[in-house]
Design an enzyme around this catalytic site. Sequence first.
Site, PDB file in Angstrom:
ATOM      1  N   ASN A 155     -18.712  34.199   6.254  1.00 31.11           N
ATOM      2  CA  ASN A 155     -17.789  34.125   7.389  1.00 31.11           C
ATOM      3  C   ASN A 155     -16.991  35.424   7.480  1.00 31.11           C
ATOM      4  O   ASN A 155     -15.898  35.531   6.924  1.00 31.11           O
ATOM      5  CB  ASN A 155     -16.845  32.922   7.195  1.00 31.11           C
ATOM      6  CG  ASN A 155     -15.840  32.786   8.321  1.00 31.11           C
ATOM      7  OD1 ASN A 155     -16.104  33.158   9.457  1.00 31.11           O
ATOM      8  ND2 ASN A 155     -14.670  32.255   7.999  1.00 31.11           N
ATOM      9  N   LYS A 204     -15.248  36.666   9.736  1.00 29.78           N
ATOM     10  CA  LYS A 204     -14.070  36.617  10.611  1.00 29.78           C
ATOM     11  C   LYS A 204     -14.122  37.789  11.595  1.00 29.78           C
ATOM     12  O   LYS A 204     -15.114  37.963  12.289  1.00 29.78           O
ATOM     13  CB  LYS A 204     -12.780  36.626   9.780  1.00 29.78           C
ATOM     14  CG  LYS A 204     -12.668  35.409   8.858  1.00 29.78           C
ATOM     15  CD  LYS A 204     -11.364  35.392   8.090  1.00 29.78           C
ATOM     16  CE  LYS A 204     -11.296  34.177   7.174  1.00 29.78           C
ATOM     17  NZ  LYS A 204     -10.053  34.166   6.367  1.00 29.78           N
ATOM     18  N   HIS A 248      -9.832  26.032  11.411  1.00 31.37           N
ATOM     19  CA  HIS A 248      -9.522  26.973  10.332  1.00 31.37           C
ATOM     20  C   HIS A 248      -8.017  27.236  10.330  1.00 31.37           C
ATOM     21  O   HIS A 248      -7.349  27.149  11.362  1.00 31.37           O
ATOM     22  CB  HIS A 248     -10.291  28.282  10.527  1.00 31.37           C
ATOM     23  CG  HIS A 248     -10.229  29.190   9.349  1.00 31.37           C
ATOM     24  ND1 HIS A 248      -9.198  30.084   9.165  1.00 31.37           N
ATOM     25  CD2 HIS A 248     -11.063  29.347   8.290  1.00 31.37           C
ATOM     26  CE1 HIS A 248      -9.402  30.749   8.036  1.00 31.37           C
ATOM     27  NE2 HIS A 248     -10.524  30.326   7.485  1.00 31.37           N
ATOM     28  N   GLU A 293     -10.078  23.656   1.762  1.00 30.61           N
ATOM     29  CA  GLU A 293      -9.591  25.003   1.463  1.00 30.61           C
ATOM     30  C   GLU A 293      -8.074  25.060   1.630  1.00 30.61           C
ATOM     31  O   GLU A 293      -7.583  25.213   2.755  1.00 30.61           O
ATOM     32  CB  GLU A 293     -10.272  26.009   2.411  1.00 30.61           C
ATOM     33  CG  GLU A 293     -10.022  27.457   2.067  1.00 30.61           C
ATOM     34  CD  GLU A 293     -10.856  28.388   2.934  1.00 30.61           C
ATOM     35  OE1 GLU A 293     -11.488  29.292   2.359  1.00 30.61           O
ATOM     36  OE2 GLU A 293     -10.873  28.212   4.170  1.00 30.61           O
ATOM     37  N   ILE A 334      -6.393  31.115   0.687  1.00 34.36           N
ATOM     38  CA  ILE A 334      -7.325  31.882   1.502  1.00 34.36           C
ATOM     39  C   ILE A 334      -7.086  33.381   1.316  1.00 34.36           C
ATOM     40  O   ILE A 334      -5.967  33.869   1.477  1.00 34.36           O
ATOM     41  CB  ILE A 334      -7.194  31.509   2.991  1.00 34.36           C
ATOM     42  CG1 ILE A 334      -7.632  30.041   3.197  1.00 34.36           C
ATOM     43  CG2 ILE A 334      -8.038  32.426   3.862  1.00 34.36           C
ATOM     44  CD1 ILE A 334      -7.399  29.538   4.602  1.00 34.36           C
ATOM     45  N   GLY A 385     -10.727  31.030  -2.082  1.00 29.42           N
ATOM     46  CA  GLY A 385     -10.630  32.117  -3.045  1.00 29.42           C
ATOM     47  C   GLY A 385     -11.929  32.600  -3.649  1.00 29.42           C
ATOM     48  O   GLY A 385     -11.910  33.368  -4.616  1.00 29.42           O
ATOM     49  N   SER A 414     -13.678  37.752   2.341  1.00 27.41           N
ATOM     50  CA  SER A 414     -13.214  39.030   1.805  1.00 27.41           C
ATOM     51  C   SER A 414     -13.975  39.467   0.561  1.00 27.41           C
ATOM     52  O   SER A 414     -14.156  40.665   0.323  1.00 27.41           O
ATOM     53  CB  SER A 414     -11.711  38.974   1.513  1.00 27.41           C
ATOM     54  OG  SER A 414     -11.396  37.926   0.619  1.00 27.41           O
TER      55      SER A 414
END
Length: 234
Positions: A14, A16, A99, A147, A152, A184, A206
């Site tokens: 994902n 983003k 989300h 989540e 996050i 995470g 990330s």
Amino acid sequence: MKEKIIRKPFFIFNPKSYLNGKELYELTEVAEELATKYKDKASILVTGPFIDLANMVKLCKNAHISAQHLDEIEPGRGMGHISVKSVSDIGVKAAFLNHAEHQLTLAKLTKVIDKCKEYDIETVVCADSLAEARSIAVLKPDVILCEPTELIGTGKVSDDSYIEETNRAIREIDDSILIMQAAGISTPDDVYRTISLGADGTGCTSGIVKAENPKQMLIDMVDALVRAYESRSN
């Protein structure tokens, strides 16, 4: 009944709004290679910004492309909103909903999930607490992403008890709902641990886009997913 595209184990990349265009397409191609390699062993999904979805779909035969949000509107009025029909028409197969960065009211979420079912768009619905996960389970999405918002992007993963408790709570309500644990996630070891603890799938943002070698990190994470699930099944 139409066969589900999200089957366990599954991995969702994902990105983003970190990536778009060429960089995103290159990672989508890696996801497609992994989806082909593990065609009978795992489901691989990639989300993308709305402007890139059509091009991403063209790159994929075995990987599945997901929208990052959808609205419940029908074609017509709805300036600036995204209809489910519009993404279904270009071959998008799934959608993230609720989300932490794009939350929905329960009333709106119910309408969007129903609209997605109408167009055979599978839903990955985010829940930031045990209570919210229970409430969302009643709506019968395809996947619930457990989540906690505060984790996050931190690189700090959910503890064992949270993962096990949310897995159990959702399955007690509806054991056909797939469970994604992804708070995470930043290393292949995180992926392996999460699947080993009973999740049906996981994913990352990330940890991949900020990695020294994002393509290799995506490969390593999917490899860890498959290994963990096979180990769990033996």
